[in-house]
Design a protein around this motif. Sequence first.
Motif, PDB file in Angstrom:
ATOM      1  N   THR B  66     110.515 -31.080 -38.193  1.00  0.00           N
ATOM      2  CA  THR B  66     112.146 -31.682 -38.419  1.00  0.00           C
ATOM      3  C   THR B  66     112.167 -32.332 -37.232  1.00  0.00           C
ATOM      4  N   ASP B  67     111.614 -31.963 -36.134  1.00  0.00           N
ATOM      5  CA  ASP B  67     112.261 -32.585 -34.233  1.00  0.00           C
ATOM      6  C   ASP B  67     112.343 -34.596 -34.859  1.00  0.00           C
ATOM      7  N   PRO B  68     112.799 -34.994 -34.665  1.00  0.00           N
ATOM      8  CA  PRO B  68     112.389 -36.357 -34.229  1.00  0.00           C
ATOM      9  C   PRO B  68     111.066 -37.260 -33.863  1.00  0.00           C
ATOM     10  N   GLN B  69     111.187 -36.597 -33.238  1.00  0.00           N
ATOM     11  CA  GLN B  69     109.446 -36.926 -31.851  1.00  0.00           C
ATOM     12  C   GLN B  69     108.336 -36.829 -33.011  1.00  0.00           C
ATOM     13  N   SER B  70     108.167 -35.689 -33.391  1.00  0.00           N
ATOM     14  CA  SER B  70     107.307 -35.585 -34.718  1.00  0.00           C
ATOM     15  C   SER B  70     106.438 -36.525 -35.262  1.00  0.00           C
ATOM     16  N   ASP B  71     104.765 -35.970 -35.236  1.00  0.00           N
ATOM     17  CA  ASP B  71     104.787 -37.483 -36.434  1.00  0.00           C
ATOM     18  C   ASP B  71     104.416 -36.930 -37.708  1.00  0.00           C
ATOM     19  N   ILE B  72     105.673 -37.882 -38.749  1.00  0.00           N
ATOM     20  CA  ILE B  72     104.823 -37.541 -40.200  1.00  0.00           C
ATOM     21  C   ILE B  72     104.303 -37.231 -40.666  1.00  0.00           C
ATOM     22  N   ASN B  73     103.189 -38.744 -40.463  1.00  0.00           N
ATOM     23  CA  ASN B  73     102.172 -38.851 -41.496  1.00  0.00           C
ATOM     24  C   ASN B  73     101.512 -38.174 -40.434  1.00  0.00           C
ATOM     25  N   SER B  74     100.749 -37.725 -39.906  1.00  0.00           N
ATOM     26  CA  SER B  74     100.025 -37.010 -39.728  1.00  0.00           C
ATOM     27  C   SER B  74     100.166 -35.431 -39.680  1.00  0.00           C
ATOM     28  N   ILE B  75     101.228 -34.419 -40.192  1.00  0.00           N
ATOM     29  CA  ILE B  75     101.970 -33.758 -40.062  1.00  0.00           C
ATOM     30  C   ILE B  75     101.815 -33.684 -42.105  1.00  0.00           C
ATOM     31  N   ARG B  76     101.994 -34.602 -42.505  1.00  0.00           N
ATOM     32  CA  ARG B  76     101.506 -34.487 -44.190  1.00  0.00           C
ATOM     33  C   ARG B  76     100.014 -34.513 -44.440  1.00  0.00           C
ATOM     34  N   THR B  77      99.246 -35.226 -43.884  1.00  0.00           N
ATOM     35  CA  THR B  77      97.794 -35.274 -44.304  1.00  0.00           C
ATOM     36  C   THR B  77      97.621 -33.999 -44.545  1.00  0.00           C
ATOM     37  N   LYS B  78      98.283 -32.623 -43.079  1.00  0.00           N
ATOM     38  CA  LYS B  78      97.937 -31.420 -43.671  1.00  0.00           C
ATOM     39  C   LYS B  78      98.196 -31.082 -44.626  1.00  0.00           C
ATOM     40  N   LEU B  79      99.587 -31.683 -45.061  1.00  0.00           N
ATOM     41  CA  LEU B  79     100.005 -30.751 -46.154  1.00  0.00           C
ATOM     42  C   LEU B  79     100.356 -31.382 -47.504  1.00  0.00           C
ATOM     43  N   GLY B  80      98.829 -30.689 -48.583  1.00  0.00           N
ATOM     44  CA  GLY B  80      98.888 -31.321 -49.845  1.00  0.00           C
ATOM     45  C   GLY B  80      99.715 -31.399 -50.488  1.00  0.00           C
ATOM     46  N   MET B  81     100.419 -32.302 -51.633  1.00  0.00           N
ATOM     47  CA  MET B  81     101.453 -32.472 -52.719  1.00  0.00           C
ATOM     48  C   MET B  81     100.946 -33.293 -54.330  1.00  0.00           C
ATOM     49  N   VAL B  82     101.745 -31.925 -54.736  1.00  0.00           N
ATOM     50  CA  VAL B  82     101.407 -32.136 -55.800  1.00  0.00           C
ATOM     51  C   VAL B  82     102.363 -32.033 -57.031  1.00  0.00           C
ATOM     52  N   PHE B  83     102.790 -33.772 -57.928  1.00  0.00           N
ATOM     53  CA  PHE B  83     104.080 -33.217 -58.822  1.00  0.00           C
ATOM     54  C   PHE B  83     104.112 -33.360 -59.762  1.00  0.00           C
ATOM     55  N   GLN B  84     105.358 -32.882 -60.540  1.00  0.00           N
ATOM     56  CA  GLN B  84     106.030 -33.122 -62.150  1.00  0.00           C
ATOM     57  C   GLN B  84     105.314 -34.443 -62.845  1.00  0.00           C
ATOM     58  N   MET B 153      92.596 -34.999 -49.102  1.00  0.00           N
ATOM     59  CA  MET B 153      93.543 -35.211 -47.665  1.00  0.00           C
ATOM     60  C   MET B 153      92.544 -33.716 -46.038  1.00  0.00           C
ATOM     61  N   GLU B 154      91.738 -32.806 -47.907  1.00  0.00           N
ATOM     62  CA  GLU B 154      91.990 -31.276 -46.450  1.00  0.00           C
ATOM     63  C   GLU B 154      92.536 -31.052 -45.780  1.00  0.00           C
ATOM     64  N   PRO B 155      93.735 -30.405 -46.830  1.00  0.00           N
ATOM     65  CA  PRO B 155      94.774 -30.850 -46.156  1.00  0.00           C
ATOM     66  C   PRO B 155      95.033 -28.319 -45.988  1.00  0.00           C
ATOM     67  N   ASP B 156      95.855 -28.000 -45.011  1.00  0.00           N
ATOM     68  CA  ASP B 156      95.824 -26.427 -44.758  1.00  0.00           C
ATOM     69  C   ASP B 156      96.741 -25.980 -45.867  1.00  0.00           C
ATOM     70  N   VAL B 157      97.147 -26.557 -46.835  1.00  0.00           N
ATOM     71  CA  VAL B 157      98.549 -26.095 -47.358  1.00  0.00           C
ATOM     72  C   VAL B 157      98.596 -27.345 -48.564  1.00  0.00           C
ATOM     73  N   MET B 158      98.688 -26.403 -49.582  1.00  0.00           N
ATOM     74  CA  MET B 158      99.244 -26.888 -51.206  1.00  0.00           C
ATOM     75  C   MET B 158     100.450 -27.099 -51.548  1.00  0.00           C
ATOM     76  N   LEU B 159     101.157 -27.937 -51.371  1.00  0.00           N
ATOM     77  CA  LEU B 159     102.154 -27.660 -52.468  1.00  0.00           C
ATOM     78  C   LEU B 159     102.641 -28.262 -54.484  1.00  0.00           C
ATOM     79  N   PHE B 160     102.656 -27.461 -53.889  1.00  0.00           N
ATOM     80  CA  PHE B 160     103.470 -27.620 -56.089  1.00  0.00           C
ATOM     81  C   PHE B 160     104.603 -28.336 -56.302  1.00  0.00           C
TER      82      PHE B 160
END
Lengths: 229, 240
Positions: B66-84, B153-160
């Motif tokens: 949540t730190d504004p300095q963090s690189d959102i795009n590279s973080i997102r590659t580790k968090l896969g998301m599946v949408f409704q 993307m070989e994420p570490d976590v998957m969000l559904f």
Amino acid sequence: MDFSFAGNYMPMFLNGIKLTLIISVISLVLATVVGVLVYFLKTSRWSIGRIYPLRIISFAFIEIMRGTPVLLQILVAYVLVSMIPSSSDLPSNMVAMIASIAAISLNSSVYIAEIVRAGIQSVARGQMEAARSLGMTHIMAMQEIIMPQAIKNILPAIGNEFVAVIKGSSMAYVLGIAELTFSAKVVQGATYKGLEPLLISAMFYLVLTFSLGRMIGWAERRMRASDSH
Amino acid sequence: MIRIKNLCKDFGENRVLNNVTTDVKKGEVVVVIGPSGSGKSTFLRCMNLLEMPTAGEIIFEGQNITDPQSDINSIRTKLGMVFQQFNLFPHKTVVENIMISPVMVKKVSKEQAYTKAISLLNMVDLLSKENAYPASLSGGQQQRIAIARALAMEPDVMLFDEPTSALDPEMVGEVLNVMKQLANDGMTMVIVTHEMGFAREVGDRILFMDQGQILEEGIPHELFNHPQNARTRDFLSKIL
């Protein structure tokens, strides 16, 4: 009706078509580029405090271009271009060409900006979210995901705008450019025939707009490939 | 793996998440249940910053995202998301959908991305749809492709986010089976769902959310059979 003069004056009409095409094609390219630019200005997030300077500029530009006649804009553009110091080195018909193209393309750009906005908004919001969730940057997502879908949606509206530009190029005739409408006027004077030269010009305009319509339709069908099962 | 501290999210005057605190451990399958409007989707969307939290911290793999300095795009590659709503890219074929992000974002070679895509298609049992466009697939097939796309993307976590809510009942099973297989393979997962049977079977831990708060959490057996909170009991009695 008597079209027997048509053969003799054909070079005049063909030259008219050439100039109409030059004005239209250059205007279309410029209008598209400027239109996309206006869209980005209009949606810019750069602000000073609570004021968005770029949005204000684009708003004023859009309202002025939309709220005044193109014919007047062409006349204004001619005066403005003539005021550029080095313009006196150019032949006067060149100044007239530049002024016409500038006015027609800037005028069209505000409509294209609106078409682009509608097209981008027509792409489901989830598309941007999905792209971003895969780690794409905003720019990558725009290029690869949003724009290709938006272009498909806006093609019919863009086609209409392109046709409007071809027809609008006839207004360059007030600056004495020998485009297709002007050619008809000249042939009228030379042959003492009222209707026939106008009809010939009209037919050539139809050929141009009709073929453009076909080309857009073909592009639409190609892009719809992914919708079919 | 993910530590969430005092997470708050406001939409205007409306507080959608109110001091949510929890941890997700590596390999854990966390299932979030609760009534509509309870903030569970927002909670999930905050985890990969599709929603920016108003307050609080999310520490993912030791980094405060949540730190504004963090690189959102590279973080997102580790968090896969599946949408409704699946959100497959309709102008790209199935295999292109899966390959695009590894190639563009991770700069993986096309050959490598393709090999990976094929093995993922095999995993979700849709090898034959490689060159189909999403519009020609059923909802269940589209959602399985969406899972494969996220896994590419070989994420570490998957969000559904309610992955089966937009599906015809007969297609729910095929999607849940893929998710079950993922869970068995040790994937860390956070799942928002209304499929209670699935939650009970696959979940390591259930979070019950209402009005932007986690009211109760526990292992499935405990939470479903002996809910402590009155609101949880009420909710479960209505849906089970």
